[in-house]
Design an enzyme around this catalytic site. Structure first.
Site, mmCIF file in Angstrom:
data_model
loop_
_atom_site.group_PDB
_atom_site.id
_atom_site.type_symbol
_atom_site.label_atom_id
_atom_site.label_comp_id
_atom_site.label_asym_id
_atom_site.label_seq_id
_atom_site.Cartn_x
_atom_site.Cartn_y
_atom_site.Cartn_z
ATOM 1 N N TRP A 11 0.827 -1.206 0.000
ATOM 2 C CA TRP A 11 0.000 0.000 0.000
ATOM 3 C C TRP A 11 0.859 1.253 0.000
ATOM 4 C CZ3 TRP A 11 -4.577 0.408 -1.765
ATOM 5 C CH2 TRP A 11 -5.376 1.500 -1.479
ATOM 6 N N LYS A 103 -4.885 0.042 8.472
ATOM 7 C CA LYS A 103 -6.122 -0.396 9.119
ATOM 8 C C LYS A 103 -5.794 -1.423 10.190
ATOM 9 C CE LYS A 103 -8.392 0.210 4.636
ATOM 10 N NZ LYS A 103 -9.026 -0.455 3.476
ATOM 11 N N GLY A 132 -11.110 3.184 3.552
ATOM 12 C CA GLY A 132 -12.146 2.920 2.561
ATOM 13 C C GLY A 132 -11.723 1.894 1.541
ATOM 14 N N LYS A 187 -13.272 -4.436 9.093
ATOM 15 C CA LYS A 187 -13.469 -4.936 7.732
ATOM 16 C C LYS A 187 -12.527 -6.102 7.443
ATOM 17 C CE LYS A 187 -10.982 -4.520 3.737
ATOM 18 N NZ LYS A 187 -9.526 -4.516 3.534
ATOM 19 N N SER A 249 -7.793 -9.297 -2.137
ATOM 20 C CA SER A 249 -7.791 -9.056 -0.699
ATOM 21 C C SER A 249 -6.929 -10.077 0.038
ATOM 22 C CB SER A 249 -9.218 -9.117 -0.144
ATOM 23 O OG SER A 249 -9.190 -9.174 1.268
ATOM 24 N N ASN A 251 -6.840 -10.456 3.304
ATOM 25 C CA ASN A 251 -7.592 -11.043 4.408
ATOM 26 C C ASN A 251 -8.572 -12.105 3.922
ATOM 27 O OD1 ASN A 251 -6.822 -9.447 6.990
ATOM 28 N ND2 ASN A 251 -7.023 -7.911 5.381
#
Length: 331
Positions: A11, A103, A132, A187, A249, A251
């Protein structure tokens, strides 16, 4: 605008790319010397996600990166933030703006990441969070998404959202920093749950997972002083819905591979966040059955011990069906 991005992993490298390539800001990208992500970028100028714009100054000198910046964006593992700030603060940060583009919840304390910065000596009015939905692989293909900037400081929030917006990312002003941070972190926990469903062949349960999961997270936000409805905004449900169906993703992929008894070697922040959320639920006297099931699947299922991973993980999820019948809008 002078930007330093601290952290050059997945990221972090995208943020540096976005700030330089899309927004044309003056960008430094920092990573620790010897770190694999930094080494790859230093040697090749790219990684599996982005090619760094030639204008970006890549450095392993933390003092140099801090001195350069008006705005410092941090993107590292959430559990390492407190220790990292012990290195950053002595570099001289009194007039710097900090944006957390990460996050998680600190597992050892249950603190939100902005609270970790405040406890590290950063003025809360100079702190913002960037959260987000969105995956790098989609952004770099030119596929846009919507994200949120939130802050304790109304003027800072508006300034950053307006400064960082583009045709690639539409920013919204957040109005609940507690909800924004908890929603973004939670999330990832529900992303693991979605992956377990995928890996176990229970895909049709994703709809109930979204609905019940958001309600559960909303109750936690409310107990912590945030707004219940923040669970239904971009920081949580919007991001979670993107995760739910995304091949990118980490996760969701972690949960899917765990259910198959396979190890996922990349960072999945939801694992330690599940532990932190379980402890917060105990602290506030909340029943959070989905969070509890994910925690048990991650820490008690022994899915990686050579057994039937799918059966073991799903046992914890399916226990939710043994709970007594109650009103829908009640945990």
């Amino acid at each position: 605008m002078k930007i330093s991005v601290l952290g050059c992993g997945r990221w972090g490298s995208f943020i540096a790319w976005y700030q330089a390539t899309v927004l044309h800001n003056d960008v430094y990208s920092w990573g620790p010397e010897g770190d694999y992500s930094y080494k790859v970028l230093k040697e090749t100028g790219k990684n599996e996600y982005v090619s760094l714009d030639p204008s970006i100054k890549l450095t392993c000198d933390l003092q140099e990166a801090v001195d350069h910046a008006d705005i410092i964006i941090i993107s590292i593992s959430s559990q390492g933030l407190r220790g990292f700030m012990q290195q950053v603060v002595p570099c001289g940060v009194k007039d710097k703006i900090f944006v957390l583009c990460m996050k998680g919840i600190e597992e050892a304390t249950g603190k939100r990441l902005s609270e970790v910065l405040i406890e590290s000596g950063i003025d809360k009015d100079k702190i913002a969070v960037w959260v987000g939905p969105g995956h790098i692989q989609a952004f770099t293909q030119g596929i846009p998404n919507c994200m949120v900037i939130d802050s304790y400081n109304e003027d800072l929030k508006v300034f950053l959202a307006d400064s960082f917006r583009s045709n690639l990312i539409r920013f919204y002003y957040g109005n609940d920093i507690i909800g924004s941070e908890i929603g973004a972190a939670a999330k990832n926990v529900l992303g693991i749950a979605a992956g377990i469903l995928d890996g176990s062949g229970y895909v049709s349960l994703k709809g109930p997972l979204m609905a019940r999961g958001a309600y559960e997270v909303g109750k936690l936000m409310q107990a912590m002083g945030g707004k219940f409805m923040s669970a239904y905004g971009l920081a949580h449900l919007g991001d979670y819905e993107t995760t739910l169906f995304s091949e990118y993703s980490h996760n969701r992929r972690y949960g899917e591979m765990m259910a198959k008894g396979q190890k996922f070697d990349k960072l999945a922040e939801g694992v330690m966040t599940a532990k932190a959320m379980k402890e917060l639920a105990d602290k506030y006297g909340l029943e959070m059955p989905i969070t509890e099931a994910v925690y048990e699947a991650c820490f008690e299922s022994h899915a990686f011990d050579g057994g039937d991973g799918a059966k073991t993980c799903m046992e914890y999820i399916l226990r939710l069906f043994d709970r007594t019948t109650k009103s829908e809008f009640q945990l």
